[in-house]
Design an enzyme around this catalytic site. Structure first.
Site, mmCIF file in Angstrom:
data_model
loop_
_atom_site.group_PDB
_atom_site.id
_atom_site.type_symbol
_atom_site.label_atom_id
_atom_site.label_comp_id
_atom_site.label_asym_id
_atom_site.label_seq_id
_atom_site.Cartn_x
_atom_site.Cartn_y
_atom_site.Cartn_z
ATOM 1 N N ASP A 57 41.644 53.428 52.295
ATOM 2 C CA ASP A 57 41.727 53.553 50.836
ATOM 3 C C ASP A 57 41.008 54.804 50.337
ATOM 4 O O ASP A 57 41.479 55.475 49.423
ATOM 5 C CB ASP A 57 41.109 52.312 50.172
ATOM 6 N N ARG A 58 39.878 55.118 50.951
ATOM 7 C CA ARG A 58 39.099 56.290 50.517
ATOM 8 C C ARG A 58 39.899 57.573 50.708
ATOM 9 O O ARG A 58 39.902 58.455 49.854
ATOM 10 C CB ARG A 58 37.788 56.352 51.312
ATOM 11 N N TYR A 60 43.221 57.771 50.859
ATOM 12 C CA TYR A 60 44.315 57.734 49.877
ATOM 13 C C TYR A 60 43.823 58.249 48.526
ATOM 14 O O TYR A 60 44.506 59.045 47.863
ATOM 15 C CB TYR A 60 44.838 56.304 49.746
ATOM 16 N N ASP A 61 42.656 57.785 48.093
ATOM 17 C CA ASP A 61 42.111 58.211 46.802
ATOM 18 C C ASP A 61 41.902 59.725 46.763
ATOM 19 O O ASP A 61 42.149 60.374 45.736
ATOM 20 C CB ASP A 61 40.791 57.496 46.513
ATOM 21 N N ILE A 106 70.372 29.236 37.184
ATOM 22 C CA ILE A 106 71.003 28.412 38.208
ATOM 23 C C ILE A 106 70.612 26.965 37.966
ATOM 24 O O ILE A 106 69.556 26.675 37.415
ATOM 25 C CB ILE A 106 70.614 28.838 39.637
ATOM 26 N N GLU A 141 65.621 31.014 50.101
ATOM 27 C CA GLU A 141 64.449 31.855 49.827
ATOM 28 C C GLU A 141 63.535 31.126 48.841
ATOM 29 O O GLU A 141 63.998 30.248 48.087
ATOM 30 C CB GLU A 141 64.869 33.215 49.268
ATOM 31 N N LYS A 143 61.560 30.130 45.557
ATOM 32 C CA LYS A 143 61.800 30.310 44.128
ATOM 33 C C LYS A 143 60.474 30.766 43.514
ATOM 34 O O LYS A 143 59.570 29.975 43.301
ATOM 35 C CB LYS A 143 62.280 29.021 43.473
ATOM 36 N N ASP A 145 57.588 31.974 41.060
ATOM 37 C CA ASP A 145 57.186 31.576 39.711
ATOM 38 C C ASP A 145 56.597 32.790 38.998
ATOM 39 O O ASP A 145 55.392 32.943 38.849
ATOM 40 C CB ASP A 145 56.156 30.445 39.788
ATOM 41 N N ARG A 164 64.557 39.545 31.632
ATOM 42 C CA ARG A 164 65.798 38.778 31.590
ATOM 43 C C ARG A 164 66.283 38.535 30.161
ATOM 44 O O ARG A 164 67.473 38.611 29.876
ATOM 45 C CB ARG A 164 65.610 37.436 32.306
ATOM 46 N N TYR A 252 65.545 40.600 45.275
ATOM 47 C CA TYR A 252 66.330 39.679 46.094
ATOM 48 C C TYR A 252 67.823 39.678 45.795
ATOM 49 O O TYR A 252 68.574 38.935 46.424
ATOM 50 C CB TYR A 252 65.803 38.254 45.927
ATOM 51 N N LYS A 345 63.774 22.084 43.519
ATOM 52 C CA LYS A 345 62.413 22.221 43.007
ATOM 53 C C LYS A 345 61.409 21.393 43.815
ATOM 54 O O LYS A 345 61.749 20.363 44.387
ATOM 55 C CB LYS A 345 62.365 21.804 41.530
ATOM 56 N N CYS A 436 21.057 36.815 35.094
ATOM 57 C CA CYS A 436 22.292 36.835 34.310
ATOM 58 C C CYS A 436 23.353 37.666 35.027
ATOM 59 O O CYS A 436 23.074 38.800 35.442
ATOM 60 C CB CYS A 436 22.010 37.412 32.922
ATOM 61 N N CYS A 439 23.823 41.031 32.520
ATOM 62 C CA CYS A 439 22.756 42.013 32.260
ATOM 63 C C CYS A 439 21.622 41.963 33.273
ATOM 64 O O CYS A 439 20.691 42.766 33.206
ATOM 65 C CB CYS A 439 22.200 41.836 30.852
ATOM 66 N N CYS A 452 20.353 32.908 29.651
ATOM 67 C CA CYS A 452 20.013 34.307 29.895
ATOM 68 C C CYS A 452 18.907 34.699 28.916
ATOM 69 O O CYS A 452 18.996 34.408 27.716
ATOM 70 C CB CYS A 452 21.232 35.204 29.689
ATOM 71 N N CYS A 458 21.801 41.805 26.085
ATOM 72 C CA CYS A 458 22.866 41.428 27.023
ATOM 73 C C CYS A 458 24.206 41.713 26.372
ATOM 74 O O CYS A 458 24.494 41.202 25.278
ATOM 75 C CB CYS A 458 22.744 39.946 27.379
#
Length: 703
Positions: A57-58, A60-61, A106, A141, A143, A145, A164, A252, A345, A436, A439, A452, A458
């Protein structure tokens, strides 16, 4: 096929020591930019689609930062550049666009016999159309959510994205879709001239948990479930918000395909479509499978149900699709549904679920409230994704920790709470923080409660304190609800209470959604609150244990603010309604240097509390948001005033941040529909009265 040539220096073991920008010619800069763009597109694909990154990642950055620098220095902006996945100008609203093909629903059921009936009906219709059903299998496949989306590509480039909507038209969310890294801005390989695909935007469970944790830590209400979080994000008018949230997208289905002079030259099976979609660089789900018959599809569904909890995304069933695309076309559609697919379902999750995280929330008086974030579960017909653990004492009593399986109930069929630990998966109890989480100030324990000690130093207490200060339970400054306060804080115009009195018209009028008139109206409201009654001012300060009645008693006893600040505990205890504990709490509040600095800053800003009696207030409902509709025993304004006087927020419309919709007689259907869409509990007036009674608040309010 890769975006980058095999000799691209930024693909494998890329260098991160770059020549100074000033040493590059325009041609050299352009060449480096093209190489970086191609390599970064491949790295995005490998990370988000293949889950097999080549670089850290480093690294890539560093490549990404170099690309941004070169584009800015040499004016090489390109709408398809990977750097355009972040930022972006907000839009005023979402336009409506027509889909390339209808995005139909569907049929669905949770009954296996209905699935078998779908198979019989499909076989009958196929025979009538000249197909042999025995030669045509199904593709199964998950479904997902999430939120359905259409993605349109011309000459391999993303040109439009739409929700949609009603199936024929949807909201144009192109700017938002460009910020989702799993959605390619350019296709890989040999793409058709025109391609429209259908997919599902979703928020992975781990990203959802982390995002909700951050929201709770920021004092915001967490989303009820990943789908609500996804819907709220994809319709954001500010695309930069989308870039900051962990959205993903599975594709899909092919909706439109045109390649030169052969517009119908598309894959001839659903499974071949899936292979083509993957080759173009889209994220496809690896759990899809082909089966020979409907019993195989039912077995697939049952197997996936067993594995449901282990997946990193929410699914609520499986989709069974006729594999042969010519056969599917022959089956046709109804006005709303395609006949070639069926959703089998899953049963709703009920009562027992897993704690995915415990987040400690900081209230405006410093009280720390642990909140359990849950795998979403159905409890009494409502999706529950969080439950209060009340205080450290409750945690210790339950012996609960992250990862435990727990039973969730709803008090009075309203308030979610954890009843018991069903499976002690961890063998440990959550360790409540000693400082806390916002803070880092020390935490004080008072029996089962925790507080706190940072006071208005804070930031979490300060933000909540501002919201309370301007509410009806505080100084009743109209025009400053939580959303506007958040806007002012984001614009660096409002960080402390005294900043309210230093706002100026020019800065306010320049904000989105504001104007000269609204800015002037707010400044007049604030000016009118510069000489508040002393008791109202004390209530607005969010002093723990000091509600309206106590504030009034203090104001009458001491007459002015200085005398109250200088009072010792003996003098405070002499006041009606103030006992030893409350006296000590008040003394601690005024002894806190951060609180004293905040009060002094208010006085320096021109606030001058006056010795006049005010109204009652409290914090029993702190953190809750209500919406009212219909006719109640009192006016809706009085209902709003009551909950706000006890620390809650009252808004005019239902959103994912609403906790309860209170529906009286002749309630508006639109708000109830919005509540259903956002999984917001709908309370009758009787339910509302029972809820308030749990907090010791009478309904209806007395005159």
């Amino acid at each position: 096929m890769s975006y980058a040539d095999s000799d691209n220096p930024y693909l494998r073991d890329p260098p991160t020591e770059f020549s100074p920008v000033d040493d590059l010619t325009p041609d050299e800069a352009e060449q480096q930019v093209e190489q970086l763009r191609a390599a970064i597109r491949d790295h995005n694909y490998l990370y988000y689609v293949d889950s097999d990154p080549l670089i850290a990642d480093r690294v890539y950055d560093q490549l990404f930062d170099r690309l941004q620098t070169l584009e800015a220095e040499f004016d090489l902006d390109d709408p398809d550049s990977p750097t355009n996945r972040v930022g972006g100008e907000p839009v005023d609203d979402l336009d409506t666009v027509e889909h390339t093909a209808p995005m139909l629903s569907i049929a669905q059921s949770g009954d296996a016999e209905d699935v078998r009936e779908f198979d019989k009906r499909t076989a009958r219709l196929l025979r009538d159309s000249g197909f042999d059903p025995d030669d045509i299998g199904y593709v199964c496949e998950p479904k997902f959510d999430g939120i359905s989306i259409e993605l349109v590509y011309e000459d391999g480039r993303l040109t439009r994205a739409a929700t949609r909507g009603d199936g024929a038209e949807g909201d144009d969310v192109t700017a938002q879709a460009r910020r989702i890294r799993a959605i390619p801005q350019r296709l890989r390989g040999d793409a058709p001239d025109l391609l429209a695909v259908r997919g599902e935007v979703f928020m992975p469970k781990d990203g959802f948990r982390e995002h909700n944790r951050q929201r709770v830590e920021d004092g915001k209400e967490p989303f009820a479930n990943p789908r609500n979080a996804t819907a709220g994000t994809i319709r954001q008018l500010d695309p930069s918000v989308v870039a900051d949230r962990p959205l993903d997208c599975f594709v899909y289905d092919i909706m439109a395909y045109e390649a030169g002079d052969e517009p119908d030259d598309h894959p001839d099976t659903q499974w071949a479509e899936r292979d083509a979609i993957e080759a173009w660089g889209f994220h496809v789900d690896e759990l899809a499978d082909r089966v020979d018959d409907i019993e195989g599809a039912i077995a697939y569904r049952d197997s996936l149900l067993d594995d449901r909890e282990s997946l990193n995304y929410e699914i609520d069933g499986v989709v069974i699709k006729v594999d042969d695309t010519a056969a599917a076309d022959a089956l046709g559609n109804t006005a709303r549904e395609t006949r070639s697919a069926f959703a089998y379902k899953f049963p709703a999750r009920t009562e027992v679920t897993t704690i995915t995280d415990i987040v400690v929330q900081v209230g405006r008086t410093g009280r720390l409230t642990p909140v359990a974030l849950l795998d979403p579960v159905q409890v009494g017909g409502v999706t529950v994704s969080r439950a209060t653990l009340h205080n450290p004492g409750e945690i210790e009593s339950l012996g609960v920790d992250v990862g435990d399986r727990v039973r969730v109930l709803r008090a009075g069929d309203v308030i979610p709470y954890i009843d018991e630990v069903v499976d002690d998966e961890t063998g440990s109890t959550f360790a409540f923080p000693e400082t806390c989480p916002v803070c880092d100030s020390p935490v004080d324990r008072d029996g089962p409660l925790a507080f706190c000690t940072g006071g208005l130093g804070c930031s979490a207490q300060r933000e909540r304190a501002i919201e309370h200060y301007v509410s009806r339970g505080g100084l009743d400054i109209e025009g400053l609800g939580p959303e506007r306060i958040a806007q002012l804080r984001a614009a660096d115009l409002l960080d402390s209470l005294d900043d309210l009195y230093r706002l100026d018209r020019e800065n306010l009028a320049a904000l989105e959604g504001w104007g000269e008139k609204s800015a002037q109206n707010l400044l007049e409201e604030i000016d009118a609150a510069s000489e508040p009654p002393l008791d109202a001012f004390l209530t607005a300060l969010s002093i723990p244990e000091v509600g309206g009645a106590t504030a009034t008693a203090l104001a009458w006893e001491f007459g002015d603010l200085d005398a109250l600040i200088d009072a010792d505990t003996d003098a405070l205890e002499a006041v009606d309604d103030v006992g030893p504990i409350v006296a000590e709490t008040i003394r601690d509040f005024f002894d806190n240097p951060e609180n004293r600095d905040a009060i002094d800053a208010l006085l320096d800003a021109g606030v001058d509390p006056q010795p006049v009696e005010g109204a009652d207030a409290g914090d029993e409902l702190d953190g809750l948001t209500f919406v009212f509709t219909g006719s109640l025993a009192v006016s809706r304004d009085d209902g709003q005033s009551l909950v706000e006087a006890h620390g809650a927020n009252a808004t005019g419309s239902v959103s994912g941040n609403t906790d309860y919709l209170v529906a009286g007689d002749n309630a508006g259907q639109r708000k109830q529909d919005d509540a259903d869409d956002n999984d917001v509990p709908i309370l009758t007036e009787r339910d509302f009265a029972e809820l308030l009674a749990d907090y010791g608040i009478d309904w209806p309010p007395s005159e």
